[in-house]
Structures are given as structure tokens and as C-alpha cells.
Design a protein around this motif. Structure first.
Motif, PDB file in Angstrom:
ATOM      1  N   GLY A  42      30.615  33.056  46.585  1.00 26.72           N
ATOM      2  CA  GLY A  42      31.918  32.581  46.138  1.00 26.72           C
ATOM      3  C   GLY A  42      31.976  32.318  44.646  1.00 26.72           C
ATOM      4  O   GLY A  42      30.969  32.379  43.934  1.00 26.72           O
ATOM      5  N   ARG A  43      33.180  32.004  44.170  1.00 23.67           N
ATOM      6  CA  ARG A  43      33.392  31.762  42.741  1.00 23.67           C
ATOM      7  C   ARG A  43      32.540  30.601  42.229  1.00 23.67           C
ATOM      8  O   ARG A  43      32.001  30.653  41.120  1.00 23.67           O
ATOM      9  N   ASP A  44      32.415  29.536  43.033  1.00 21.45           N
ATOM     10  CA  ASP A  44      31.622  28.388  42.593  1.00 21.45           C
ATOM     11  C   ASP A  44      30.154  28.766  42.431  1.00 21.45           C
ATOM     12  O   ASP A  44      29.493  28.357  41.466  1.00 21.45           O
ATOM     13  N   ILE A  56      28.977  31.741  41.805  1.00 19.88           N
ATOM     14  CA  ILE A  56      28.897  32.629  40.643  1.00 19.88           C
ATOM     15  C   ILE A  56      28.856  31.798  39.361  1.00 19.88           C
ATOM     16  O   ILE A  56      28.052  32.036  38.461  1.00 19.88           O
ATOM     17  N   GLY A  57      29.734  30.795  39.287  1.00 24.16           N
ATOM     18  CA  GLY A  57      29.780  29.937  38.105  1.00 24.16           C
ATOM     19  C   GLY A  57      28.494  29.167  37.901  1.00 24.16           C
ATOM     20  O   GLY A  57      27.988  29.066  36.784  1.00 24.16           O
ATOM     21  N   LYS A 110      28.947  38.117  35.579  1.00 22.72           N
ATOM     22  CA  LYS A 110      29.909  37.089  35.997  1.00 22.72           C
ATOM     23  C   LYS A 110      31.331  37.652  35.970  1.00 22.72           C
ATOM     24  O   LYS A 110      32.104  37.494  36.933  1.00 22.72           O
ATOM     25  N   ASP A 111      31.701  38.321  34.870  1.00 29.21           N
ATOM     26  CA  ASP A 111      33.058  38.874  34.750  1.00 29.21           C
ATOM     27  C   ASP A 111      33.332  39.911  35.823  1.00 29.21           C
ATOM     28  O   ASP A 111      34.431  39.969  36.388  1.00 29.21           O
ATOM     29  N   LEU A 124      33.874  38.053  39.192  1.00 25.82           N
ATOM     30  CA  LEU A 124      35.116  37.278  39.205  1.00 25.82           C
ATOM     31  C   LEU A 124      36.330  38.195  39.303  1.00 25.82           C
ATOM     32  O   LEU A 124      37.330  37.866  39.939  1.00 25.82           O
ATOM     33  N   ARG A 125      36.260  39.365  38.664  1.00 27.07           N
ATOM     34  CA  ARG A 125      37.349  40.344  38.802  1.00 27.07           C
ATOM     35  C   ARG A 125      37.457  40.802  40.255  1.00 27.07           C
ATOM     36  O   ARG A 125      38.568  41.017  40.763  1.00 27.07           O
ATOM     37  N   HIS A 184      36.789  39.028  42.867  1.00 26.11           N
ATOM     38  CA  HIS A 184      37.434  37.956  43.644  1.00 26.11           C
ATOM     39  C   HIS A 184      38.938  37.904  43.392  1.00 26.11           C
ATOM     40  O   HIS A 184      39.680  37.416  44.238  1.00 26.11           O
ATOM     41  N   LEU A 185      39.382  38.375  42.243  1.00 22.28           N
ATOM     42  CA  LEU A 185      40.820  38.357  41.927  1.00 22.28           C
ATOM     43  C   LEU A 185      41.554  39.536  42.521  1.00 22.28           C
ATOM     44  O   LEU A 185      42.768  39.521  42.672  1.00 22.28           O
TER      45      LEU A 185
END
Length: 243
Positions: free
Chosen positions: A201-203, A205-206, A234-235, A238-239, A241-242
Motif C-alpha cells: 500500500g501507499r503507506d 511505499i512511503g 516510489k513515483d 504511487l502512479r 495506485h492513482l
């Protein structure tokens, strides 16, 4: 005669230790020195305490405990020592690692120790590990590597031989090149670089990104190239996930 033999042996041992010290990973070496210093300080504190010299033993003991991770203002219970012996109070290793591949190299960054290791995957030395070669041999390999592999090898040399760039003194293989992106990064590559399982998930990844960027800080023998790959990973995720 026995004294002469003992002296020769001592010189050989000292020379071997110096060579090991030069070749050691700076991050791992600093951690080992810190732990050893803490153990020695506690041992001396215990000895002086037994002799009744509490004015020396108490501050020395606090200093040694601090080197091992204990703080009078925190709840730490010697995590470094516990981790060495697998005690119940030990901080568990995450076991995570990041993997970056190029045409000639397969590099792995251990998240816990910060150690960077690599294996040659193409060319006459395919299958052998970078740790088997000295600085001169590794520098000579650069002439046959592509730009991305050169950047990865430079990152490895920065950690294993911190002063190698100064020693190169303008050598064309001295490592001023920076590899362009080898193309659009795939999700699989991005997960490997961040040390995550597919579907993270995003968290997650961060957190992985922040942890790795700390490992890649210049004070830790960091690498601009590896940091750029971590940012790209990371980018990329995140892309995804969007979308």
C-alpha cells in the motif's frame, strides 16, 4: 629467537587487521566499533565498581550502556546486545533488502545493516561477487561496463573504498559518469528496489522510501544514483495506485 618469531607474527597479524579495516564496509565497521566500545566500557565499569570506585564506575557504565542503545530517558533494553544473542527483548530484523539490476550487475542493499553487495551477471566474471576483487580490479572493469552498471559499481566503491574517487585523480574510470535511465521502470523493478512485496500500500511505499533515503544519506556512504532509483521506484508505484 622466540621473541623474534613472536614479533614477526605480531606484525603479520597487524598488517592483516589493517587490510581488513580498509576493506570493511564503513557502516558495518562503525556499528561494530560502537558495540565493542560499549562492551569494553561496561566491563571496565564493573571492574572499577567492584574495587569501590563508584565515582568512575557509574558514569562509565552509563556511557557504555548508551553505546549499546540504552538511554535513561527511554525504554530501550540493550537492543543491540539482545539482537546479537536472539534474546526475547531483541529488536527483530525486518529482513528487507533492495535489489537493483543492470546489464552487468545485480546489487542488493540490506535495509538492516546498510551493507551494499553485488554479483556480476554478465561478461568474463559472470557469477562472481564484487567482494572477491580489490579496488584496482574493480576499477578496470568499468571500461567494459555500460553507463548504468558503472554507476552501480561506483555506488559500491563509495561504500567499500570511501576515498577511491580522490585516489583516482582524473582517471577516466574514476567515476564521474552518471547513468541515464535505462527506460521506464516496471512495477516489479520498483517493488524490488524498495524491498516490498507486490501489492504493497501507499503507506508501506512511503515508509520504505523514507527508510532507504536515510540509508543512502552521504554520511552513511550514500549514493546519488541509488537515491535517484529509489525516488523513481516510489513515483512509479504511487502512479500505479492513482491509476
Amino acid at each position: 629467537m622466540p621473541t623474534l618469531i613472536a614479533g614477526v607474527i605480531a606484525v603479520i597479524l597487524l598488517y592483516s587487521l589493517l587490510q581488513m579495516f580498509r576493506a570493511a564496509n564503513p557502516v558495518v565497521l562503525a556499528r561494530a566499533i560502537k558495540i565493542a566500545g560499549g562492551i569494553i566500557a561496561l566491563a571496565v565499569a564493573a571492574f572499577t565498581g567492584i574495587k569501590g570506585e563508584l565515582a568512575v564506575a557509574v558514569p562509565l557504565g552509563i556511557f557504555g550502556a548508551g553505546l549499546l542503545g540504552w538511554s535513561p530517558f527511554g525504554g530501550s533494553s540493550f537492543p543491540n546486545i539482545a539482537g546479537m544473542f536472539g534474546g526475547a527483548g531483541a529488536q527483530r530484523s525486518t529482513g528487507q533488502s533492495s535489489r537493483v539490476r543492470s546489464q552487468f550487475l545485480d546489487m542488493i542493499l540490506d535495509h538492516d545493516s546498510g551493507e551494499l553487495s553485488g554479483q556480476i551477471v554478465a561478461g568474463p566474471y559472470a557469477g562472481r561477487f564484487l567482494g572477491e576483487f580489490d579496488l584496482a580490479q574493480l576499477s578496470a572493469m568499468m571500461t567494459s561496463f555500460d553507463a548504468e552498471s558503472v554507476s552501480l559499481l561506483e555506488s559500491y566503491l563509495d561504500r567499500r573504498f570511501p576515498a577511491w574517487r580522490q585516489d583516482a585523480q582524473g582517471n577516466p574510470a574514476g567515476g564521474q559518469r552518471r547513468a541515464p535511465s535505462s527506460g521506464k521502470m516496471t512495477d516489479e523493478e520498483a517493488y524490488q528496489i524498495l524491498g516490498l512485496q507486490p501489492g504493497a500500500g501507499r503507506d508501506e511505499i512511503g515508509r520504505a522510501h523514507r527508510a532507504l533515503m536515510k540509508k543512502l544519506h552521504p554520511d552513511q556512504g550514500g549514493s546519488t544514483y541509488l537515491a535517484s532509483r529509489v525516488n523513481e521506484a516510489k513515483d512509479t508505484l504511487l502512479r500505479t495506485h492513482l491509476s
